[in-house]
Scaffold this motif. Sequence first.
Motif, short mmCIF file in Angstrom:
data_model
loop_
_atom_site.label_atom_id
_atom_site.label_comp_id
_atom_site.label_asym_id
_atom_site.label_seq_id
_atom_site.Cartn_x
_atom_site.Cartn_y
_atom_site.Cartn_z
N GLY A 133 17.84 -13.64 -30.09
CA GLY A 133 16.71 -13.15 -30.87
C GLY A 133 15.67 -12.44 -30.03
N GLY A 134 15.82 -12.45 -28.70
CA GLY A 134 14.89 -11.72 -27.85
C GLY A 134 13.63 -12.47 -27.56
N MET A 135 12.81 -11.90 -26.64
CA MET A 135 11.53 -12.50 -26.30
C MET A 135 10.55 -12.29 -27.45
N PHE A 136 9.43 -12.98 -27.37
CA PHE A 136 8.46 -12.85 -28.45
C PHE A 136 7.07 -12.88 -27.86
N SER A 137 6.10 -12.57 -28.70
CA SER A 137 4.70 -12.65 -28.32
C SER A 137 3.88 -13.01 -29.55
N ASN A 138 2.65 -13.43 -29.33
CA ASN A 138 1.72 -13.76 -30.41
C ASN A 138 2.26 -14.82 -31.37
N GLY A 139 2.92 -15.84 -30.80
CA GLY A 139 3.30 -16.99 -31.61
C GLY A 139 4.54 -16.82 -32.45
N TYR A 197 3.79 -21.25 -38.50
CA TYR A 197 2.74 -20.35 -38.99
C TYR A 197 1.41 -20.61 -38.29
N LYS A 198 1.15 -21.84 -37.85
CA LYS A 198 -0.09 -22.11 -37.12
C LYS A 198 -0.05 -21.52 -35.72
N ALA A 199 1.14 -21.51 -35.10
CA ALA A 199 1.29 -20.85 -33.80
C ALA A 199 1.05 -19.36 -33.92
N LYS A 200 1.52 -18.78 -35.02
CA LYS A 200 1.30 -17.35 -35.25
C LYS A 200 -0.18 -17.05 -35.49
N TRP A 201 -0.85 -17.91 -36.24
CA TRP A 201 -2.27 -17.73 -36.52
C TRP A 201 -3.12 -17.76 -35.26
N GLU A 211 -10.12 -13.57 -41.65
CA GLU A 211 -9.78 -13.36 -40.24
C GLU A 211 -9.75 -14.70 -39.52
N ILE A 212 -8.70 -14.89 -38.72
CA ILE A 212 -8.58 -16.09 -37.89
C ILE A 212 -8.51 -15.65 -36.43
N ARG A 213 -9.33 -16.25 -35.60
CA ARG A 213 -9.35 -15.90 -34.19
C ARG A 213 -8.41 -16.79 -33.40
N SER A 214 -7.80 -16.20 -32.35
CA SER A 214 -6.90 -16.97 -31.49
C SER A 214 -7.69 -18.02 -30.71
N LEU A 215 -7.03 -19.14 -30.45
CA LEU A 215 -7.68 -20.22 -29.68
C LEU A 215 -7.66 -19.91 -28.19
N MET A 252 -6.94 -11.92 -36.25
CA MET A 252 -5.76 -11.71 -37.09
C MET A 252 -6.14 -11.93 -38.56
N ILE A 253 -5.77 -10.99 -39.44
CA ILE A 253 -6.04 -11.10 -40.88
C ILE A 253 -4.86 -11.81 -41.55
N ILE A 254 -5.15 -12.88 -42.26
CA ILE A 254 -4.10 -13.65 -42.92
C ILE A 254 -4.47 -13.89 -44.38
N GLU A 255 -3.47 -14.28 -45.17
CA GLU A 255 -3.72 -14.74 -46.54
C GLU A 255 -3.82 -16.26 -46.52
N TYR A 256 -4.91 -16.76 -47.07
CA TYR A 256 -5.19 -18.20 -47.02
C TYR A 256 -5.57 -18.67 -48.42
N THR A 257 -5.02 -19.81 -48.82
CA THR A 257 -5.29 -20.35 -50.16
C THR A 257 -6.12 -21.62 -50.07
N TYR A 258 -7.24 -21.61 -50.78
CA TYR A 258 -8.08 -22.81 -50.92
C TYR A 258 -7.71 -23.51 -52.22
N ARG A 259 -7.69 -24.85 -52.18
CA ARG A 259 -7.33 -25.61 -53.38
C ARG A 259 -8.47 -26.57 -53.73
N PHE A 260 -8.89 -26.52 -55.01
CA PHE A 260 -9.98 -27.37 -55.48
C PHE A 260 -9.56 -28.08 -56.76
N ARG A 261 -10.07 -29.27 -56.94
CA ARG A 261 -9.83 -30.02 -58.18
C ARG A 261 -10.78 -29.51 -59.25
#
Length: 419
Positions: A400-406, A303-307, A171-175, A1-10
């Motif tokens: 809201g119906g059934m769901f899949s992929n988190g 959002y972690k369940a979705k990832w 890209e984040i892979r499913s567990l 799964m392709i996600i937007e991820y933010t890294y934070r540095f001092r």
Amino acid sequence: MIIEYTYRFRIYPNKEQEDFLNIQFGHCRFVYNYFLTLSKKEYEEQGIKWKYSRYQSMLPALKKEYQFLKQANSQSLQVALQNLDTAYKNFFKREAGFPKFKKKKSKQTVHIPQHFSIERKSRKRGLLKIPKLKTPIKIKIHRNIEGQIRSISITKAPDGRYYLNVLTKKEIRSLKETGETAGIDVGIKEFAIIYDGENTHHIENPKYLQKSERRLIKLQRQLSRKQKGSKNWEKARQKVAKQHQKIVNQRKDFLHKVSTAITKQYDCFVVESLNIKGMIRNEKLSKQIADVSWYEFMRMLEYKAKWYGRKIIKADRFYASSKTCNVCGYKNNQLTLSVRKWKCPICKTTHDRDENASKNLYKIGLTHLTNLRFEHAERHSTGGRVGTTRAEACGAGTVGGMFSNGQTTRHPAVKQETS
């Protein structure tokens, strides 16, 4: 799964670089507040509604009128206007309040979409180059940046520290599936009680705000004695801001660790759908509810369940998980919030209020997974055509119906008859 991820540095700018960044913050803040003032005035006097393209076309003329804006990165000013557009859209969708003016003493941010570079000089040190600044800024790089870098932003926190935010696409892979389900009941006395069918896990509430309250009171008292606007007042204000930032960092660290551990351990977890806005109005419990951060915890779980390909179920808001006996289904309507333990008059089982709630939520998860497997097997046997599902045949509906992929689903209360 392709996600937007933010890294934070001092980052550690010197005095000259700090002055440059403060000027950039001021320019972006000026553009944001200028167009917010203009849009409010035009709507009140002429009835002209907000339209991003219209105000964007005014930006070049504004730079000619106010020559100091030429010192700023033009793309950063455009992003400031885009942020105001986002604030208006959220207001029109009723997802947020009316846009507020940006203040000099609050968090400051400047976005830089292009023409920047990050160089790594050693294992934990690097240099940041940005437009219109001749010297690079020192960065502490505590982890590797993975994925494609899209843009960056520099933030100045109220305590005076500077941070670099790097937006990436990765890209984040499913567990791997664990085959385990959990019911999660959140509280104030204990942060969460988790039941997984065999064991009940109690997670202690760290109460970071409560533990730092004495220190905060002392610092606020020192601040109140200083003359507002003086150098000593600014030093005292920064001490208060640093203490608040420490509490925020402690709380976020705790929430991330707990939500990640739950996501890794369970394939499916059931939580309550809480009316946090209504609950926080309780004068006696508002401080404790704000400190425990239920909303942020639920957001992280979602959002972690979705990832990671997990399933999260939200029980109906009016489902009495604490009042319903998990053994026989008897509902104790006389149960008040002050009663922590109660005995079922039907099956004579003694219940801990929170443990009983987590067990009832766990049952909802089992019911949902059973219905999902039944539906999948029926679809497979009929070649993709499904008639009445088992849940519909039993009279149970879904909101809201059934769901899949988190993705999140709201599950109705499970109706149980008393024995």
